[in-house]
Write an enzyme that holds these catalytic residues in place. Structure first.
Site, short mmCIF file in Angstrom:
data_model
loop_
_atom_site.label_atom_id
_atom_site.label_comp_id
_atom_site.label_asym_id
_atom_site.label_seq_id
_atom_site.Cartn_x
_atom_site.Cartn_y
_atom_site.Cartn_z
N LYS A 154 0.90 -1.16 0.06
CA LYS A 154 0.08 -0.15 0.04
C LYS A 154 0.91 1.21 0.05
O LYS A 154 0.66 2.33 -0.78
CB LYS A 154 -1.13 0.01 1.32
N ASN A 155 2.09 1.24 0.81
CA ASN A 155 2.95 2.49 0.95
C ASN A 155 3.76 2.76 -0.21
O ASN A 155 4.41 3.64 0.01
CB ASN A 155 3.32 2.45 2.57
N CYS B 205 -5.17 12.74 13.30
CA CYS B 205 -4.99 11.05 13.06
C CYS B 205 -4.80 10.57 14.41
O CYS B 205 -4.17 11.14 15.50
CB CYS B 205 -3.83 10.86 12.26
N ARG C 218 1.02 14.68 13.35
CA ARG C 218 1.43 14.24 12.05
C ARG C 218 1.38 15.63 11.03
O ARG C 218 0.76 15.70 10.07
CB ARG C 218 0.47 13.24 11.42
N ASP D 51 5.26 0.47 12.04
CA ASP D 51 3.84 -0.15 11.36
C ASP D 51 3.90 -1.62 12.03
O ASP D 51 2.85 -2.33 11.76
CB ASP D 51 3.79 0.09 10.02
N ARG E 169 -8.37 -0.68 4.80
CA ARG E 169 -7.75 0.21 4.37
C ARG E 169 -6.25 -0.12 3.83
O ARG E 169 -5.87 0.42 2.73
CB ARG E 169 -7.47 1.44 5.22
C1 EPZ Z 1 4.34 7.04 6.30
O1 EPZ Z 1 3.61 8.02 6.95
C2 EPZ Z 1 3.47 5.68 6.15
N1 EPZ Z 1 2.41 6.02 5.26
C3 EPZ Z 1 2.89 5.38 7.56
O2 EPZ Z 1 2.24 4.11 7.51
C4 EPZ Z 1 4.28 5.06 8.33
O3 EPZ Z 1 3.88 4.80 9.63
C5 EPZ Z 1 5.26 6.20 8.51
O4 EPZ Z 1 5.59 6.62 7.17
C6 EPZ Z 1 6.38 5.90 9.21
O5 EPZ Z 1 7.01 4.83 8.83
C7 EPZ Z 1 2.58 6.31 4.14
O6 EPZ Z 1 3.55 5.86 3.59
C8 EPZ Z 1 1.31 6.34 3.24
P1 EPZ Z 1 6.39 10.52 8.53
P2 EPZ Z 1 4.05 9.64 6.88
O7 EPZ Z 1 6.10 11.71 7.70
O8 EPZ Z 1 5.06 9.80 5.71
C9 EPZ Z 1 6.82 13.71 11.63
C10 EPZ Z 1 0.39 2.68 7.74
O9 EPZ Z 1 0.16 2.11 8.78
N2 EPZ Z 1 6.82 14.87 10.63
O10 EPZ Z 1 7.34 9.49 8.06
O11 EPZ Z 1 2.99 10.23 7.26
C11 EPZ Z 1 5.66 13.00 12.02
O12 EPZ Z 1 4.64 13.52 12.91
C12 EPZ Z 1 0.93 4.15 7.78
O13 EPZ Z 1 0.43 2.05 6.66
C13 EPZ Z 1 6.97 15.96 10.87
O14 EPZ Z 1 7.16 16.37 12.11
O15 EPZ Z 1 4.95 9.46 8.22
C14 EPZ Z 1 6.33 11.51 12.75
O16 EPZ Z 1 6.27 11.57 13.98
C15 EPZ Z 1 0.53 4.80 9.42
N3 EPZ Z 1 6.90 16.92 9.97
C16 EPZ Z 1 7.47 11.29 11.81
O17 EPZ Z 1 7.90 12.73 11.31
C17 EPZ Z 1 6.61 16.52 8.67
O18 EPZ Z 1 6.32 17.46 7.63
C18 EPZ Z 1 7.54 10.25 10.88
O19 EPZ Z 1 6.16 10.58 9.91
C19 EPZ Z 1 6.43 15.14 8.63
C20 EPZ Z 1 6.52 14.17 9.39
#
Ligand code: EPZ
Length: 421
Positions: A22-23, A120, A125, A308, A400
């Site tokens: 999915k990701n 979320c 996030r 995850d 999902r």
């Molecule tokens: C991706 O989400 C995945 N989703 C998530 O999978 C996964 O948990 C996550 O990466 C971490 O591996 C998809 O790929 C669609 P991040 P993403 O931005 O990109 C902070 C699932 O279960 N952050 O890497 O949204 C954020 O708050 C889902 O399939 C900022 O502070 O995650 C978090 O603490 C859930 N500012 C950390 O970084 C930003 O601009 C990592 O989040 C962006 C992120």
């Protein structure tokens, strides 16, 4: 609303094939907005998030052809001048990953208006790094009425360092930089296999990218991108979920079409818990150890232990002998599954980002509530070993991101039925 009725205990045995990731599929779909040729994506998982992203692309003007003989194949025909730049709230509110259309739209059209993703369950996030990165490439970004608007004549290559290795942030900037004038250098990038897979697709479309999978990416902008054919990588999180299911049920399961290297931290932890691990070039087999031993983990961006898979591993540790610590470092609110596991009889204490799990404790069938995609998977795993029947409510969360979970579980010998509340 659908729910799962799972009667335990079960012992899983057999072989299944991992679906497409999915990701990896979500950014691949968004990347089709960059193409001036037809992009054919294969190996797509049959999950609701892919339908949502496909509907968003159609709303933006992309023509999508479905293959009646292969539901996992979609063809995205270039929509030329009819691309809309407006990703509205109704479509974006159901899926945060919709933000992935922002980079491609502003890079391709010079303007984009995308609804801000809402709250979320697993954390605040923010998307500040997505926006700061686009501003570094010369876009003028404004936030108004719950929407992000980004404008530029043409993006211009620049150096940008992420404050945190964000997965979709890296993917958004990687896609945007492909059509920028000049060279972009991105630092402290995410190194997830899904980012590498996106770079593979973009390169097939004609992009010039180096460093995919490392924390420093370099992108030489081009004037246009063409079509391509691309098979998305297998879903390592789905594969990991079923390998943990094998371990928690005292079973023996083989995952075909999965990449062992992408799951190294999980396989190490399962070996630490006493399981036997056999890997082939594209297969992983896990046979449970007896007794299961407690094993502490700490989540981290790739190549660390995937956040995850944290909830699923916690469910496993409720059945292991001893006490272990589970430290969640990526999201600030990713222990929503704990109260539900405790309802089933688990012994878990939470203190901030740390959860202390003591086991083994017998679990008993109960009514439990899913709160997010991976938390619901952990409840399903716990229900597989619980005495009696567990009803897992709100499994729309599962749908999902897991393709045909109940069928795959039944193939492995589980007693699980989907019913309507
Ligand atoms: C991706 O989400 C995945 N989703 C998530 O999978 C996964 O948990 C996550 O990466 C971490 O591996 C998809 O790929 C669609 P991040 P993403 O931005 O990109 C902070 C699932 O279960 N952050 O890497 O949204 C954020 O708050 C889902 O399939 C900022 O502070 O995650 C978090 O603490 C859930 N500012 C950390 O970084 C930003 O601009 C990592 O989040 C962006 C992120």
């Amino acid at each position: 609303m659908d729910c799962f009725e799972i009667t335990g205990p079960n012992r899983l045995q057999g072989r299944i094939r991992a679906a497409g990731a999915k990701n990896a599929a979500l950014p691949a779909l968004a990347a089709t907005l960059l193409a001036e040729g037809t992009v054919e994506l294969t190996g797509l998982p049959q999950v609701r998030d892919i339908d949502t992203m496909t509907r968003l692309l159609e709303h933006l003007g992309t023509r999508v052809e479905r293959d009646p003989d292969d539901l996992g194949t979609l063809r995205f025909l270039p929509s030329g001048s009819t691309v809309s730049d407006d990703a509205d709230y109704d479509l974006v509110k159901t899926m945060r990953a919709s933000i992935l259309v922002l980079g491609p739209l502003v890079a391709r059209l010079g303007h984009a208006r995308v609804s801000l993703p809402g709250g979320c369950a697993i954390g605040v996030r923010p998307i500040d790094q997505h926006l700061a990165g686009l501003e570094a490439l010369g876009a003028k970004v404004t936030l108004e009425h719950g929407y992000v608007t980004a404008r530029c004549d043409r993006l211009v290559g620049n150096r940008f360092r992420f404050s945190v290795p964000t997965v979709t942030g890296t993917e958004n900037l990687l896609m945007a930089a492909c059509l920028a004038r000049g060279t972009t250098v991105l630092e402290n990038c995410a190194r997830e296999p899904e980012v590498i897979d996106l770079a593979r697709l973009l390169t097939r479309m004609g992009a010039q990218i180096s460093g995919a999978g490392e924390s420093r990416l370099e992108i030489q902008g081009v004037d246009s991108l063409g079509g391509a054919r691309h098979q998305v990588i297998p879903d390592r999180i789905e594969a990991g979920t079923f390998l943990v299911a094998a371990a928690i049920t005292g079973g023996d399961v083989e995952l075909e079409g999965s990449a062992p290297a992408d799951l190294a931290p999980l396989l190490e932890a399962l070996a630490g818990a006493g399981c036997t691990i056999d890997t082939g070039p594209s297969s992983i087999r896990v046979a449970a150890g007896e007794p299961l031993r407690s094993c502490s983990i700490e989540t981290a961006p790739h190549p660390g232990f995937a956040t995850d898979l944290q909830a699923q591993f916690m469910a496993l540790m409720t059945q292991a002998t001893g006490r272990c610590s589970i430290h969640e470092t990526v999201f600030e609110n990713r222990f929503q599954h704990v109260p539900e596991l405790v309802r089933m009889g688990a012994t878990i204490q939470v203190d901030g980002g740390y959860a202390s799990v003591e086991g083994p404790t017998p679990l008993s069938g109960s009514h439990v509530m899913a709160t997010d995609l991976r938390a619901s998977a952990s409840l399903v795993l716990a229900a597989l070993v619980a005495e009696g029947t567990t009803v897992v409510h709100r499994i729309y969360h599962l749908d999902r991101g897991y393709e045909g979970m109940e069928e795959k579980l039944r193939t492995l010998g589980a007693r699980v039925v989907r019913t309507t509340e």
